[in-house]
Enzyme design. Structure first.
Site, PDB file in Angstrom:
ATOM      1  N   GLY A  83       0.844  -1.189   0.000  1.00  0.00           N
ATOM      2  CA  GLY A  83       0.000   0.000   0.000  1.00  0.00           C
ATOM      3  C   GLY A  83       0.875   1.234   0.000  1.00  0.00           C
ATOM      4  N   GLN A 109       2.996   9.880   1.711  1.00  0.00           N
ATOM      5  CA  GLN A 109       4.280   9.180   1.858  1.00  0.00           C
ATOM      6  C   GLN A 109       5.281   9.567   0.769  1.00  0.00           C
ATOM      7  OE1 GLN A 109       2.381   5.078   2.452  1.00  0.00           O
ATOM      8  NE2 GLN A 109       4.214   4.945   3.718  1.00  0.00           N
ATOM      9  N   HIS A 114      -2.681   6.957   7.392  1.00  0.00           N
ATOM     10  CA  HIS A 114      -1.670   7.855   6.809  1.00  0.00           C
ATOM     11  C   HIS A 114      -2.305   9.177   6.370  1.00  0.00           C
ATOM     12  CE1 HIS A 114       2.207   5.891   6.592  1.00  0.00           C
ATOM     13  NE2 HIS A 114       1.717   4.788   6.046  1.00  0.00           N
TER      14      HIS A 114
HETATM   15  O1  GNR Z   1       4.114  -2.742   2.644  1.00  0.00           O
HETATM   16  C1  GNR Z   1       3.437  -2.643   3.662  1.00  0.00           C
HETATM   17  N1  GNR Z   1       3.189  -3.747   4.378  1.00  0.00           N
HETATM   18  C2  GNR Z   1       2.284  -3.793   5.427  1.00  0.00           C
HETATM   19  C3  GNR Z   1       2.293  -4.903   6.241  1.00  0.00           C
HETATM   20  C4  GNR Z   1       1.426  -4.997   7.273  1.00  0.00           C
HETATM   21  C5  GNR Z   1       0.512  -4.006   7.497  1.00  0.00           C
HETATM   22  C6  GNR Z   1       0.485  -2.885   6.705  1.00  0.00           C
HETATM   23  C7  GNR Z   1       1.377  -2.775   5.669  1.00  0.00           C
HETATM   24  S1  GNR Z   1       1.327  -1.374   4.645  1.00  0.00           S
HETATM   25  C8  GNR Z   1       2.984  -1.320   4.114  1.00  0.00           C
HETATM   26  C9  GNR Z   1       3.186  -0.258   3.061  1.00  0.00           C
HETATM   27  C10 GNR Z   1       2.959   1.102   3.684  1.00  0.00           C
HETATM   28  O2  GNR Z   1       3.706   1.602   4.493  1.00  0.00           O
HETATM   29  N2  GNR Z   1       1.868   1.726   3.338  1.00  0.00           N
HETATM   30  O3  GNR Z   1       1.560   2.906   3.881  1.00  0.00           O
HETATM   31 NI    NI Z   2       2.627   2.908   5.816  1.00  0.00          NI
END
Ligand code: GNR
Ligand code: NI
Length: 166
Positions: A46, A51, A136
């Site tokens: 995600g 970000q 976020h």
């Molecule tokens: O890549 C991501 N892995 C993840 C693993 C467990 C719970 C949430 C995440 S989101 C993260 C990518 C990210 O920082 N998105 O904002």
């Molecule tokens: Ni994140």
């Protein structure tokens, strides 16, 4: 297409207010394309626009199912249920994972790139990523979801790391 550097903990942009998208124009389409590319490059499941330093309410995710990358514009969590502890990470707090308890299920309402209403709902990784990305956009990081004592310890570790003590 472009891959953007991901802002990390301590960067004030991660805590700033994000603006709803009112016009899904070419700039928003380009932003989404670049966010998907940046997410896969990282790699992550995600990514929220703030970000990469863009204070708009846009996020992308790929819950590692058959549906591929998806977009949410102006997302809101409208329903949650249950409770689930999961080892959660964040590209903005790299190389750290914490067991975080959150609702197991989440339903999010948003707009897609055509401006249509969409709903994403689920548990497991999908439910977790939906909540993580909307957090976020609200200026919250996974650290804020930790119990107070664990959070204190985590902040101490990150501070020491930033000072080069580890
Ligand atoms: O890549 C991501 N892995 C993840 C693993 C467990 C719970 C949430 C995440 S989101 C993260 C990518 C990210 O920082 N998105 O904002
Ligand atoms: Ni994140």
């Amino acid at each position: 297409m472009a891959i953007y550097p991901i802002r990390t903990f301590g960067d004030p942009v991660l805590r700033m207010e994000t603006k709803p998208v009112t016009d899904i124009d070419d700039k928003v389409h380009t932003l989404v394309r670049d966010m998907i590319e940046t997410m896969y490059d990282a790699p992550g499941v995600g990514l929220a626009a703030n970000q990469i330093g863009v204070s708009r309410r846009v996020a992308v995710f790929d819950a590692q199912d058959e549906l591929g990358p998806r977009v949410m514009i102006n997302p809101e969590v409208v329903e949650t249920a249950g409770e689930w502890e999961y080892d959660e990470g964040c590209l903005s707090v790299p190389n750290h994972y914490w067991e975080i308890t959150r609702p197991a299920f989440a339903r999010v309402k948003a707009l897609d790139l055509d401006g249509n209403d969409v709903e994403y709902a689920g548990d497991g990784l999908l439910g977790r990523v939906l909540q993580h990305e909307v957090d976020h956009l609200n200026g919250a990081l996974l650290l804020d979801a930790l119990p107070k004592r664990v959070r204190k310890k985590a902040l101490k570790e990150l501070r020491e790391e930033a000072l080069g003590l580890t």
